[in-house]
Write a protein that holds these residues in place. Structure first.
Motif, PDB file in Angstrom:
ATOM      1  N   PRO A  62       0.798  -1.239   0.000  1.00  0.00           N
ATOM      2  CA  PRO A  62       0.000   0.000   0.000  1.00  0.00           C
ATOM      3  C   PRO A  62       0.823   1.277   0.000  1.00  0.00           C
ATOM      4  N   ARG A 176      -0.986   0.252  15.530  1.00  0.00           N
ATOM      5  CA  ARG A 176      -1.463   1.454  14.833  1.00  0.00           C
ATOM      6  C   ARG A 176      -2.729   1.187  14.024  1.00  0.00           C
ATOM      7  N   LEU A 177      -2.795   0.007  13.398  1.00  0.00           N
ATOM      8  CA  LEU A 177      -3.983  -0.281  12.583  1.00  0.00           C
ATOM      9  C   LEU A 177      -5.161  -0.719  13.453  1.00  0.00           C
ATOM     10  N   GLY A 180      -6.671   2.484  14.766  1.00  0.00           N
ATOM     11  CA  GLY A 180      -6.633   3.492  13.696  1.00  0.00           C
ATOM     12  C   GLY A 180      -8.029   3.961  13.372  1.00  0.00           C
ATOM     13  N   THR A 181      -8.516   3.621  12.199  1.00  0.00           N
ATOM     14  CA  THR A 181      -9.902   3.946  11.839  1.00  0.00           C
ATOM     15  C   THR A 181     -10.791   2.758  12.196  1.00  0.00           C
ATOM     16  N   GLU A 183     -12.479   1.107  10.093  1.00  0.00           N
ATOM     17  CA  GLU A 183     -12.239   0.057   9.089  1.00  0.00           C
ATOM     18  C   GLU A 183     -10.950  -0.715   9.388  1.00  0.00           C
ATOM     19  N   SER A 184      -9.890   0.015   9.732  1.00  0.00           N
ATOM     20  CA  SER A 184      -8.621  -0.700   9.956  1.00  0.00           C
ATOM     21  C   SER A 184      -8.761  -1.598  11.187  1.00  0.00           C
TER      22      SER A 184
ATOM     23  N   GLY B 308      -4.770  -0.259  -0.644  1.00  0.00           N
ATOM     24  CA  GLY B 308      -3.985   0.162   0.511  1.00  0.00           C
ATOM     25  C   GLY B 308      -4.520   1.424   1.183  1.00  0.00           C
ATOM     26  N   TRP B 310      -7.156   2.004   3.031  1.00  0.00           N
ATOM     27  CA  TRP B 310      -7.551   1.815   4.440  1.00  0.00           C
ATOM     28  C   TRP B 310      -6.330   1.748   5.344  1.00  0.00           C
ATOM     29  N   PHE B 311      -5.247   1.158   4.820  1.00  0.00           N
ATOM     30  CA  PHE B 311      -4.013   1.022   5.598  1.00  0.00           C
ATOM     31  C   PHE B 311      -3.421   2.405   5.870  1.00  0.00           C
ATOM     32  N   ARG B 312      -3.309   3.205   4.805  1.00  0.00           N
ATOM     33  CA  ARG B 312      -2.726   4.547   4.980  1.00  0.00           C
ATOM     34  C   ARG B 312      -3.614   5.402   5.878  1.00  0.00           C
ATOM     35  N   ASP B 313      -4.935   5.315   5.671  1.00  0.00           N
ATOM     36  CA  ASP B 313      -5.859   6.092   6.507  1.00  0.00           C
ATOM     37  C   ASP B 313      -5.752   5.656   7.968  1.00  0.00           C
ATOM     38  N   GLY B 314      -5.587   4.354   8.177  1.00  0.00           N
ATOM     39  CA  GLY B 314      -5.470   3.830   9.541  1.00  0.00           C
ATOM     40  C   GLY B 314      -4.255   4.409  10.247  1.00  0.00           C
ATOM     41  N   LEU B 315      -3.149   4.473   9.541  1.00  0.00           N
ATOM     42  CA  LEU B 315      -1.923   4.996  10.153  1.00  0.00           C
ATOM     43  C   LEU B 315      -2.065   6.477  10.476  1.00  0.00           C
TER      44      LEU B 315
END
Lengths: 281, 334
Positions: A62, A176-177, A180-181, A183-184, B308, B310-315
């Motif tokens: 990603p 972190r995930l 995180g959000t 969704e994560s 990816g 969701w991954f970047r947003d999560g971080l």
């Protein structure tokens, strides 16, 4: 019409010799050499199959930093494979190299735990698998540094440095995930639940494990559980993830009974070596 | 890896008498061999050209992971697998330095990525060709990285400081990759008949696309003059292509492989080889999107980026939460 040659070889020993054409005779089960060979292939196969899975991400991660980090982890694992399988071949004493063991055994002779052959699915799944494995791998290598066999201790010390970084990275990303959000968090929780039944196998001993522990060569599998539990409690709670409430464990990988995925992994991994026997690359 | 097909704005070189005093001073610094650093004054067209060139180079490194990554899981030995992984990791690292160099010109990595994914920016067309057998991994290192090095070595002297410094580092790694590629070719060319066949097949398919990497002939390249005056580009396309052919011919001979060009011969008078031009209609077709892998390569990058998100947003969300918690802890402590 001339008579056909006799294709039957009546003598079992002669038949075996003709069929095997001098091929390797396996080490006798139950001997310490066989136990040690098996213990070493378990370590090497874990590294090889997980390294293979991680390398499947190459160019598809990603974010660029993750492409680099994943390649790094895969590279470490392939390097560890060379060391463990190299030593396994040496212990076996039948002239098989690390490459022979990696590319010319069939699935039922692979003895990795099933967790590492689980498919990548999404990136969260890949990271969770890595974390669950690293949290076991790190204390395993730590314990192997105290092996009675200096060759094992030496490999473990080298690999341990790399794996300490793997664990630091995977634990950090899980935290972190997870936190995180929405969704994560949901993806990481889902990954944890799906992978959970594949984690217990690492702690289940068979006779080989017990004898290796008895001989002071490798730690007893269940002895690693407290450290693994402590790491999970700490990381998963910070990640706001819930540990699944189940003790069920799929087993069999260490004894060579794998999932359907294993054949597919090997058919791509071993293809060139199998298609062009005897070629050097 | 680098693509030569970089257009300047097409207005040709600006005569000195039309330059503002600032532009004259800038040109004087370049002529004196000084490096231009990010915070210093530069003509807007210089900045835009560099963003395009560095961005395109960075994208090429990123997309270039795909054809080689295609063989990581099938590499024939543990050592080859490790070498290939390390190589592809280097390419990602090159992408990273180059995006950083571009950022000093005021464009973010995300903006450049979006431009790649929307098709607004290009990457080197060579990566629109497939890797079909294991010897392709050798040929990509030997020929594609070889052609890239030929382009990049002069760029170590390019006028923009961050680009020049990135190129110095990249060239070191690329020349290592080229040697590794040639090592694979040696094994294949001296291996079994099937391995030899793979090696020849790889050379047959990669020869002309490698020649295309230097861009169209100088007589057809109307955009080079300004870039050369600015020392963003150092040599002409034809000079580099000639040098590449002259270097590669004896290497192919050493391998016992045949370069797929019946016209190829040594020309004593010019002190170089005569060789056939690649099919430029193919070059333009691939550039327009009609190469064997254009759509697949771009789609792979688009999917990586979209999947990816969701991954970047999560971080990012986690970083914000952590900041807020730290701020709250500070307030509580006061």
């Amino acid at each position: 019409m001339p008579s056909l040659p006799d294709v039957m070889t009546p003598d079992a020993e002669a038949l075996a010799k003709a069929a095997g054409n001098g091929a390797r005779a396996p080490l006798a089960a139950g001997t310490l050499a066989h136990d040690l060979f098996t213990g070493l292939t378990r370590l090497g196969d874990n590294a090889l199959i997980l390294g293979h899975r991680v390398s499947e991400w190459c160019g598809h991660a990603p974010v660029l930093e993750e492409d680099i980090a994943l390649a790094n982890v895969a590279l470490d694992l392939i390097g560890q494979t060379q060391l463990w399988l190299g030593l396994a071949g040496e212990v076996e004493g039948r002239g098989r190299s690390a490459d022979n063991l990696a590319f010319l055994r069939d699935a039922w002779h692979f003895s990795n735990i099933l967790l590492v052959e689980r498919p990548n699915r999404d990136f969260g799944h890949t990271l969770m698998r890595q974390f669950l494995f690293d949290a076991w791998h790190q204390p395993m290598l730590k314990a192997l540094e105290d092996s009675n066999d200096a060759r094992i201790a030496e490999i473990a010390a080298k690999a341990g440095k790399e794996v300490a970084y793997h664990l630091e990275r995977s634990a950090d990303l899980v935290i972190r995930l997870g936190d995180g959000t929405e969704e994560s968090h949901a993806r990481m929780q889902d990954a944890l639940e799906r992978l959970w039944p594949w984690t217990g196998e690492a702690f289940v001993a068979d006779d080989i494990d017990l004898r290796l522990a008895e001989a002071g060569l490798m730690p007893a599998p269940e002895s690693l559980r407290p450290v693994w539990d402590a790491t999970l409690t700490e990381v998963l709670s910070e990640a706001t993830l819930t540990t699944p409430d189940s003790t069920f464990a799929h087993t069999g990988g260490k004894q060579g009974r794998h999932t359907e995925d294993m054949g597919h992994i090997l058919s791509s991994m071993q293809w060139l070596q199998r298609a062009y026997p005897g070629a050097t690359w | 890896m680098y693509a030569q097909m970089v257009k300047t704005d097409g207005k040709g070189i600006k005569p000195r008498e039309e330059m503002t005093p600032e532009e004259q001073r800038f040109q004087d610094r370049i002529d004196a061999g000084e490096k231009i650093e990010p915070k210093e004054w530069m003509p807007e067209a210089y900045r835009q050209n560099l963003i395009r060139q560095i961005g395109q180079h960075a994208h090429s490194e990123i997309v270039g992971q795909l054809p080689e990554g295609n063989w990581i899981t099938r590499a024939p030995t543990l050592e080859r697998k490790a070498i290939l992984l390390a190589k592809v990791q280097d390419e990602a690292g090159h992408g990273l330095y180059l995006y950083c160099a571009a950022e000093t010109l005021g464009v973010s990595r995300d903006e450049l990525t979006e431009a790649l994914l929307s098709g607004k920016m290009k990457y080197s067309s060579i990566f629109n060709y497939p890797t079909l057998n294991w010897a392709d991994i050798g040929a990509v290192g030997w020929l594609v990285d070889g052609a890239a090095i030929m382009n990049q070595v002069p760029l170590q002297r390019t006028s923009f400081g961050p680009y020049s410094r990135a190129m110095i580092r990249i060239c070191k790694e690329e020349s290592f990759h080229q040697r590794q590629g040639y090592d694979i070719m040696m094994k294949m060319a001296r291996g079994t008949p099937e391995q030899r066949e793979m090696a020849q097949d790889a050379l047959d398919r990669y020869w002309y696309p490698s020649l295309m990497m230097f861009g169209p002939s100088d007589k057809d390249s109307v955009h080079s003059a300004q870039s050369m005056a600015w020392k963003i580009k150092i040599n002409t396309n034809d000079e580099l292509r000639q040098k590449f052919v002259d270097q590669t011919v004896p290497q192919a001979k050493y391998l016992g492989l045949t370069i797929p060009d019946p016209e190829l011969k040594w020309n004593e008078e010019k002190g170089g080889h005569d060789f056939s031009e690649p099919d430029w209609s193919e070059f333009y077709a691939v550039l327009k999107g009609n190469g064997p892998c254009n759509r697949d390569r771009l789609e792979a990058r688009q999917n990586a980026w979209e999947d990816g998100r969701w991954f970047r947003d999560g971080l990012v969300a986690h970083a914000k939460k952590a900041d807020a918690r730290r701020a709250a802890a500070r307030v509580a402590a006061e």
